[in-house]
Each structure stands twice: as structure tokens, then as C-alpha cells.
Design an enzyme around this catalytic site. Sequence first.
Site, PDB file in Angstrom:
ATOM      1  N   HIS A 475       0.831  -1.204   0.000  1.00  0.00           N
ATOM      2  CA  HIS A 475       0.000   0.000   0.000  1.00  0.00           C
ATOM      3  C   HIS A 475       0.871   1.261   0.000  1.00  0.00           C
ATOM      4  O   HIS A 475       0.732   2.135  -0.858  1.00  0.00           O
ATOM      5  CB  HIS A 475      -0.918  -0.023   1.231  1.00  0.00           C
ATOM      6  CG  HIS A 475      -1.796   1.187   1.363  1.00  0.00           C
ATOM      7  ND1 HIS A 475      -3.119   1.183   1.000  1.00  0.00           N
ATOM      8  CD2 HIS A 475      -1.532   2.450   1.789  1.00  0.00           C
ATOM      9  CE1 HIS A 475      -3.636   2.393   1.203  1.00  0.00           C
ATOM     10  NE2 HIS A 475      -2.691   3.181   1.691  1.00  0.00           N
ATOM     11  N   GLU A 476       1.769   1.323   0.969  1.00  0.00           N
ATOM     12  CA  GLU A 476       2.604   2.522   1.081  1.00  0.00           C
ATOM     13  C   GLU A 476       3.538   2.636  -0.118  1.00  0.00           C
ATOM     14  O   GLU A 476       3.854   3.745  -0.562  1.00  0.00           O
ATOM     15  CB  GLU A 476       3.395   2.508   2.395  1.00  0.00           C
ATOM     16  CG  GLU A 476       2.526   2.568   3.655  1.00  0.00           C
ATOM     17  CD  GLU A 476       1.486   3.683   3.654  1.00  0.00           C
ATOM     18  OE1 GLU A 476       1.743   4.737   3.039  1.00  0.00           O
ATOM     19  OE2 GLU A 476       0.405   3.498   4.254  1.00  0.00           O
ATOM     20  N   HIS A 479       1.749   4.412  -2.842  1.00  0.00           N
ATOM     21  CA  HIS A 479       1.849   5.873  -2.655  1.00  0.00           C
ATOM     22  C   HIS A 479       3.222   6.365  -3.115  1.00  0.00           C
ATOM     23  O   HIS A 479       3.343   7.408  -3.753  1.00  0.00           O
ATOM     24  CB  HIS A 479       1.690   6.245  -1.179  1.00  0.00           C
ATOM     25  CG  HIS A 479       0.282   6.235  -0.669  1.00  0.00           C
ATOM     26  ND1 HIS A 479      -0.749   6.895  -1.293  1.00  0.00           N
ATOM     27  CD2 HIS A 479      -0.260   5.660   0.443  1.00  0.00           C
ATOM     28  CE1 HIS A 479      -1.871   6.723  -0.587  1.00  0.00           C
ATOM     29  NE2 HIS A 479      -1.600   5.975   0.465  1.00  0.00           N
ATOM     30  N   HIS A 482       3.469   6.759  -6.733  1.00  0.00           N
ATOM     31  CA  HIS A 482       2.733   7.948  -7.155  1.00  0.00           C
ATOM     32  C   HIS A 482       3.637   9.179  -7.060  1.00  0.00           C
ATOM     33  O   HIS A 482       3.582  10.077  -7.898  1.00  0.00           O
ATOM     34  CB  HIS A 482       1.504   8.105  -6.250  1.00  0.00           C
ATOM     35  CG  HIS A 482       0.410   8.965  -6.800  1.00  0.00           C
ATOM     36  ND1 HIS A 482      -0.625   9.400  -6.013  1.00  0.00           N
ATOM     37  CD2 HIS A 482       0.173   9.478  -8.026  1.00  0.00           C
ATOM     38  CE1 HIS A 482      -1.445  10.140  -6.741  1.00  0.00           C
ATOM     39  NE2 HIS A 482      -0.990  10.203  -7.966  1.00  0.00           N
TER      40      HIS A 482
END
Length: 690
Positions: A475-476, A479, A482
Site C-alpha cells: 500500500h505505502e 503511494h 505515485h
Amino acid sequence: MTRQTPRPASQNPLLAHWSGGFELPPFAAIQPGHYRPAFDRARAEHRTEIDGIAANTDMPTFDNTIVALEKSGRALDRVSNVFFVLAGADTSDEIEAIERDISPLLARHSNALYLNRALYARIAALHEKRDELGLSAEQARVLDRYNTRFVRAGAALEQQAQDRLAAINERLASLGTRFAQNVLADEKSFAMVLEEGDLAGLPDFARAAASAAATERGYPGKYAITLARSSVETFLQFSSRRDLREKAFQAWIKRGENGGATDNRTLIAEMVALRAERAKLLGFATFADYRLDDQMAKTPAAARKLLDEVWGRARAKATAERDALQAIAADEGGNFPLAPHDWRYYTEKLRKAKFDLDEAEIKPYFQLDKMIEAAFESAHRLFGLSFKPVTVPLYHPDARAWEVTDQQGRHVALFVGDYFARSSKHSGAWMTALRDQEKLIGEIRPIVLNVCNFSKPAAGEPALLSFEDARTLFHEFGHALHGMLSNVTYPLLAGTAVPSDFVELPSQLYEHWLEVPEILRQYARHYRTNEPMPKALLDRLLATRTFNQGFATVEYTACALVDLDLHSQPDTTALDVTDFERKDLERIAMPPEIVMRHRLPHFQHLFSGGGYAAGYYSYMWSEVLDADAFAAFEETGNVFDAATAKRLREYVYGAGNLRDPADAYKAFRGRLPTVDALLKKRGLADANPA
Ligand SMILES: [Zn+2]
């Protein structure tokens, strides 16, 4: 508290040119005493720049106003980035004091920018004739975002309203800092110190983690359960000592609600009232209306519609789950109604009975280092990225760095991973950056961090993750991608600077690649034998995808609903936080065996800062997008399909805030998403709302 005397700027490493590898801040040379003078000088410098732009007597142009703003405040960005990375990941009493000191000053500084009428007049004049300026699509977007930001901050209001807004913002900044520090204080002050005889049910990895935690807390030779999620959740899952489970669980859910100096309830009441007042000054009925107006959802009603659609089904599924757990407890002779501190323990037993699977059997296959490699490999196959470990001076020995390059070997980013829990770190997991991508003042590549709270193993032992931890890591890292793949010119639009109900798309979408069987076969390897996870075990693990999803969905959705309700109240006077939470949970018929994932007194998403205030629904909003987006890959028959990955990079991971989120998604997918893929993913499609 002592504070060093300010030194001349040239001797302050925060203000010097950073010429070391990757232009990282010289962490070793930075002392706490450097921050305040550096903040002061950087604020003054930015203030001078802003005043210069506002006072310009030339007609406003995109260049002399918007570009000038984009180029301003660079020293302040650098100082703030370093400071807030440390305030989150490796804080101390001294850093905390500086944070309390500086947060209202930074709010005042931001007020001076966004409530500057002369400056706003120039932006508004440009915005009015935006179609005649010959701007590129990106420039038009930057101008539009500036105009929206200033209007939403109150730049167009009368002086009196502006003065009040400024005071509200400063006060909110102080309260947010205190809120987070109170949660950390409650977490630091609690450790359930255990003896060998208290560990019944705990598998080896949990004993090892508890032993390491005890050593870190100053109890060598003993075992400690802390309030870090990895520590307390593991204990709740395995400990057969119902009394100790209850003790740990109560401490966990009471963070911020223990009375005394660290109690957060009066802070929350004040914050909610101030937010409501700010929304009214800006012409909105409630804070939720104000907040969602600039999100993809646009209105609280749209967010609520999604949550309501899920809530009934989630409750129905959770009720069925509870019945199954209660039956196990009864079979074992447990003559009690299932309590919240029992849920994870009996779920673990049910998982074992149903899938012949227990966490202790899975965990040896999830080595932290292998999971980092797995996240890197997926990024390699999707986006052609390569990762090379590099030795650079960082702020803590547990933090590690990798240089990220593309297929042509060009530098893309520096990635820093700081994975282990420690008492100087705030709880949770997050991505942040020491530097954002841009092309305005040259080709600037980002420095991106992932900060997590995985249990640190004892010396010489490998770090093992739960499947949930591995999901958090992916998940991180989503990010982080991104931020790292960002390919924009203007810093305002870079990376994760998107609405919060869109920002979880890249992160939650990335979790899907963890569950790809070929990735797991390659990287889920036993830490002793290096054997891949046996196929039968892998199949059983993947079969558990929808297991316990009633609980997970209820635990989350309750938080999102309470958040929306709290910030949708027209009258916020005399808010009793405990009473509000209780009544609101009654209203939505919260199952008594489940507690909100984050209760209000420690709900950092809403109150430390406020990035997710009236915005916790964002995770589910983004999940509608991520489930639908991953289906785009599945429909091609290849979860690494190159053409789909190329569109994903162009419109999502690399696009920052270049487009309105709905337009960006449509450009990637050819249409807007439906809720179907989400319901299927969570196993809720067939659940009948109760
Ligand atoms: Zn996230």
C-alpha cells in the site's frame, strides 16, 4: 528545555546548500537547535517573495504571478520537509516542543499567503481571462487550482471574516499537533510487561517480537506488548489468556481517552466547532459540505450513498461471522458472549479450522526483505523500474535507501524505507517526501519515504511480516510510486497532490499485485529453507481473501460514517465526544462485538492535521476505483499487461493532479467505475443487508 543560540545562516546546515549524495539533508549535522532559526529565516524569505509578487505594478501575467509563486518558498519547503519527516518518524521531547512552537507560526504564514488580497486580485484577474492567455493544459490546471485554493482559503472574504479565519487556522494547527503528541504519549507510556508464563498461545515470532519490544522499553529478559498495531493485534490473535487480551485491548482502544493531560476529547470538541465555523464563514452549511466540494465525491450525500450501500451488507456478513466465532468459543466450553477482545483470537481459530491455515504457518514465508523485493519486482514489470540499494547517511540506522532508475538507466528517484516500530515513531504507516518532483527549475527528481511500524526482530533474527503487514508495505509503496513516477512541470500538481478520495487509488491498487500468485511463488519464501510457499498453502492463503471481510468492512465503514456525521452537524456547540460516538454507533446499529478501527479520541486521520477530516470515506471511494482498475488488467488475461500499465502510468501514477480525478480515471479506463468489483472483492455481493 534548552535551546541553542541561533547561529548565522551560513552555519545552519538546514539553510546551506546540500551537496552530499542525492542532495540529501545532512542529517548528522542537524541539531534540534537549528530548526527554529531556519524556519524563521525561511519564512521571512518566502514572505518577501510573496510581497514582491503581490506588489508588482506590472499587469498580472501567468509568469509574473503563477510561475513566481511556484518558484517561491523553496527554503521553507526544504526545512519543513526535513522537520516533519523527523517529527513523524524519529521524534523526541525537543522535536515535539519545536513542533508545538512552530505549527501555529506555519499556519500564520500560510494565512499570510492565502488571505493576501492583492495577490488574490492578480490570480482572480488571470483566472477570469484564462481562455485568452494561450496557456497549455497543465498551465490552465495550475491557474485553476491556485484560484480554487485561494477562494477556499477565504481570499475573497471581507477583512473581519479573514481575521477570524486566520485565528481559526492557527488554533487548529496547534490543536492538531497536540492531538498527535497525546496519542504518542499514551502509546509510549503503555507496555504490558509479561513473564514467560504469560505467553500461552503465542507462536515463536510473536515471542521474539515481544522480547525485542521489552528490550527496547528497558525490560531486558522479559516480554512486552505495546500499542503498535503489529504488536497488540498479534497478541489479540494468539494469546489464549482472555484476561490479558482484555487488558491490552482496553489500553489500545482508550488511547487519547484516559483523562489527564493527554486526553483528546476537549481538543476534538474544539476542533469540530472551529471547522464548522470556518465552513460557515466560507459559505457552506457544514464542514463536510465544504470539504467534499473540492473532492471527487463533490457532496457528502455522494460519499454517504456509497457507504450506505456497503454498510448493510457488511453488517449482515459480520453477524454471520460472529455466530461462527461464538460457536467455536462454546465448543471450547467458553460460557460468555463474544467480546471485542475475543474476535481476533477466535477468528484465528476459525481460519485454521476452515482453511487449515494459521498466521504462524504463513509468517515464516513473509520476510520483510523479500516483500520489499516483491514490491520492487512488480514495479519493474509494470513500469520498467529498477532498484539498487545505496548507502547514504539517513536520520536513523533502521532507515535504508535505494536508487530508482528507469529502463534507460536514468535516475528516477531516491526511495527510503523505514520499516520498524520504535517508541520515537508515531503509529501507523505513511508515505512522505523530502523532495517532490518538478521540471520548473530544472529536472528535479523526488526523494520519497515509506514509514511503517512492523515489529523489529531480535538481533540476528529475520524480520517477518503478517500478510496484513505485507499488504501495508505494498500500500505505502503504491503511494511512493505515485510520488516517484510523477511527471509534471509545476510543483503544485506533483505526485500525491490530488484530492484525498483519489489519492488512495495508487496505493490500494498496488495491494492487488501482492496477491498475484506468481509474485507470491517467487517471493514468499521460508526464511529458514528458502523454499517457496507450497502451492496448497498458497491456494489456501488466497482462498481466505474474503474471510473475515464482514468484520474488516464494519470496522472501517463505521469510522467513515461517524466521521461524516461528526462533521455534518449544523450545531457543534457543547459536543460531548464520548456521547456523540456512542449515539452515532447506536444509530448505525454497530455490532457490539466490533470496535471502530480508530475511535475518535485517537483518530489521527481526522485530528492530527486533518487531511482526512470528513474524508475517511476516501479509502472506500478509492477502493471502488482500485477494484475496477485492477479488473482492467484481469480482463486482458495478464495482470502486468503492458498497454494497460502504460495508460495507468500516463493517467494515474505519473499524472499527479494534471486532470480532474474523474477525467483521469475515464482516460485510463474508458469509463467511470461501478461498485460491483468492490462488493465482489470483499465477498459482499451476496450478503443480504439486514
Ligand atoms: Zn494510503
